[in-house]
Design an enzyme around this catalytic site. Structure first.
Site, short mmCIF file in Angstrom:
data_model
loop_
_atom_site.label_atom_id
_atom_site.label_comp_id
_atom_site.label_asym_id
_atom_site.label_seq_id
_atom_site.Cartn_x
_atom_site.Cartn_y
_atom_site.Cartn_z
N HIS A 110 15.76 44.03 -50.54
CA HIS A 110 15.15 42.90 -51.57
C HIS A 110 14.95 42.27 -51.50
O HIS A 110 14.93 40.71 -52.70
CB HIS A 110 15.55 43.92 -53.58
CG HIS A 110 15.71 45.29 -53.48
ND1 HIS A 110 13.92 45.85 -53.38
CD2 HIS A 110 16.64 45.97 -52.93
CE1 HIS A 110 14.39 46.91 -53.74
NE2 HIS A 110 16.02 47.77 -52.94
N SER A 146 4.00 16.35 -41.15
CA SER A 146 3.62 16.33 -41.68
C SER A 146 2.84 15.15 -41.20
O SER A 146 3.72 14.15 -41.03
CB SER A 146 4.11 16.35 -43.18
OG SER A 146 3.62 16.10 -44.47
N LYS A 202 9.39 16.68 -42.84
CA LYS A 202 9.03 17.89 -42.33
C LYS A 202 9.06 18.42 -41.06
O LYS A 202 8.63 17.32 -40.93
CB LYS A 202 8.11 18.03 -43.50
CG LYS A 202 8.61 17.83 -45.09
CD LYS A 202 7.49 19.21 -45.35
CE LYS A 202 6.46 20.39 -45.57
NZ LYS A 202 7.00 21.15 -46.22
N GLU A 248 3.89 30.76 -38.92
CA GLU A 248 2.65 31.02 -39.99
C GLU A 248 1.05 31.35 -39.36
O GLU A 248 0.49 32.26 -39.83
CB GLU A 248 2.87 29.41 -40.98
CG GLU A 248 3.77 29.19 -41.23
CD GLU A 248 3.94 27.97 -42.30
OE1 GLU A 248 4.15 28.42 -43.56
OE2 GLU A 248 2.69 27.18 -41.87
#
Ligand code: ARG
Length: 461
Positions: free
Chosen positions: A157, A278, A284, A291
């Site tokens: 979980h 970024s 970042k 992704e």
């Protein structure tokens, strides 16, 4: 003008919109090598069996080889008017060698021709996929050996469950991708039959030798039913379903990489080669490659459903619907190749933050099960009672804001008097993973045994 290949009974050519919906050359030109190889093998068989003359065969083979170099040099002119790769090549062959070209299509139809070309292409792609998967598995084996004893939290979980080793987690992916590899190899074995010679659907009256063409083209044997030979696209569906399962595995891995590389987890750092910055937030470093692997799974899965849906209502044998098989397979193949390559690079290059993993492994009372197991083993409690006692210890630790191994012995004994000093031997994360030495468990020695097993299995092919 009507079509030069099949226009005998047609008075006029197609409407422009007909040509646009009918033509497949824009994508099936990818099959040119397979088409030329198939045609050369077919012509050799026709000459061998006396169906065409040796002189015609020689001209045909030379012409086809010229066409191969023209296509490779980029000088070949593809025409949508000629519909597909098969007719583009045959028309050019007629330009080059004249009437002998017309003898090539004896005892053959575009139906068995396209079935052959596409099978050859899918088989080669499956072999490429197998090689790429071996590379990915080896990348994981390297990381697993390096980190056989590196502790990290294991999750259920997405909540800390029990300590495991990073090597063990890597080996879970080895198992997944090894199953994908075995699915790829099964698919190759099942599809390894040549449909050439099925002709339109019924076979042919010419004395062809299908064993000969099957062998020349690297197939185990010819297919056994001419109707099925031209109706079957299982090999494409199997490629897509295998690709979809593999993509799904890659996507789960991508998701873990995204999670692990967040500052909140900080388990890994992706190399600069596999991350981006970024344009507004200088701090970042984004896991874009992971992704995109996660996202591209949608495309691969979509192509599987697409082709299943194309095939589901088709009566035997060939229908033009089947021309829609190619773009799905080509795009899925290109996408999957890219996904596996990107993932292999990420796995090889990522830096493992062993300190962050260890710290997280010890948080969240991850060794509570070890405490309960100790009570069963050393104090003879039934597991359910041990579970209850452990629950009270966890509540106490929570109240005192301490990890389990920092609780005082007297406090533990107040919960259950049968607890003694040796409990502390099992409460550390290292002791916990070391104790899980059951077959397939997370103990470092067991992880090393499994890496040795897979090294050997991979060598056996
Ligand atoms: N371009 C066609 C395909 O991809 C080739 C087979 C055409 N055969 C036919 N009977 N129209 O399926």
């Amino acid at each position: 003008a009507s079509n030069q290949m099949w226009g005998g009974r047609f008075a006029s050519g197609p409407a422009a919109i007909m040509e646009a919906i009918n033509a497949s050359i824009s994508f099936d030109k990818k099959l040119y090598t397979q088409d030329i190889r198939g045609s050369i093998a077919h012509s050799e068989m026709l000459a061998q069996t006396g169906i065409i003359s040796a002189e015609d065969q020689k001209k045909i083979a030379e012409g086809l080889n010229t066409i191969l170099s023209e296509i490779e040099a980029g000088t070949f002119e593809f025409s949508a008017r000629l519909e597909d790769i098969h007719m583009n090549i045959e028309a050019r062959l007629a330009d080059l060698i004249g009437p002998s070209a017309g003898r090539l299509h004896t005892a053959r139809s575009r139906n068995d021709q396209v079935a052959l070309d596409f099978r050859l292409w899918v088989k080669e792609e499956l072999q490429r996929t197998a090689n790429a998967l071996v590379g990915l598995i080896e990348a994981f084996l390297d990381r697993a050996e390096e980190h056989a004893a590196t502790v990290m939290p294991g999750f259920t979980h997405l909540q800390t469950a029990q300590p495991v080793t990073f090597g063990h987690h890597c080996m879970a992916y080895v198992e997944m991708f090894a199953r994908d590899l075995s699915r790829v190899r099964d698919a190759i074995r099942r599809m390894d039959e040549s449909p050439l010679g099925a002709a339109a659907l019924a076979g042919t009256g010419f004395p062809i030798d299908r064993q000969m063409t099957a062998k020349a083209l690297g197939f185990r044997e010819p297919t056994r039913n001419s109707i099925d030979s031209v109706s079957d696209r299982d090999y494409a569906l199997e490629f897509l379903s295998t690709a979809a399962i593999c993509a799904t595995h890659l996507s789960r891995l991508a998701e873990e990489i995204v999670i692990w590389s967040t500052p909140q987890f900080g388990f890994i750092r992706l190399s600069d080669q596999f991350s981006t910055g970024s344009s507004i937030m200088p701090q970042k470093k984004n896991p874009d490659a992971a992704e995109l692997v996660r996202a591209k799974t949608g495309r691969v899965n979509g192509h599987l459903i697409g082709l299943l849906t194309v095939m589901k209502g088709l009566p035997l044998a060939y229908s033009k619907d089947m021309q829609e098989d190619k773009e799905a397979v080509f795009d899925a193949a290109e996408t999957l190749d890219l996904m596996v390559a990107a993932m292999t690079g990420m796995v090889r290059d990522m830096t493992i933050n062993t300190a962050a993993m260890k710290k997280a492994a010890g948080s969240g009372y991850s060794t509570a099960t070890d405490l309960a197991d100790w009570l069963v083993r050393e104090a003879g409690l039934p597991f359910r009672e041990a579970h209850h006692v452990t629950g009270r210890a966890v509540a106490l630790a929570e109240e005192k804001k301490l990890p389990l191994e920092r609780l005082a012995l007297t406090d533990l004994q107040a919960i259950d008097s049968r607890i003694n000093d040796s409990i502390f031997d099992v409460l550390s994360v290292n002791a916990s993973v070391k104790s899980r030495s059951s077959f397939g468990g997370t103990a470092p020695q067991e992880v090393r045994r499994q890496t040795r097993y897979w090294r050997k299995r991979l060598k056996q092919g």
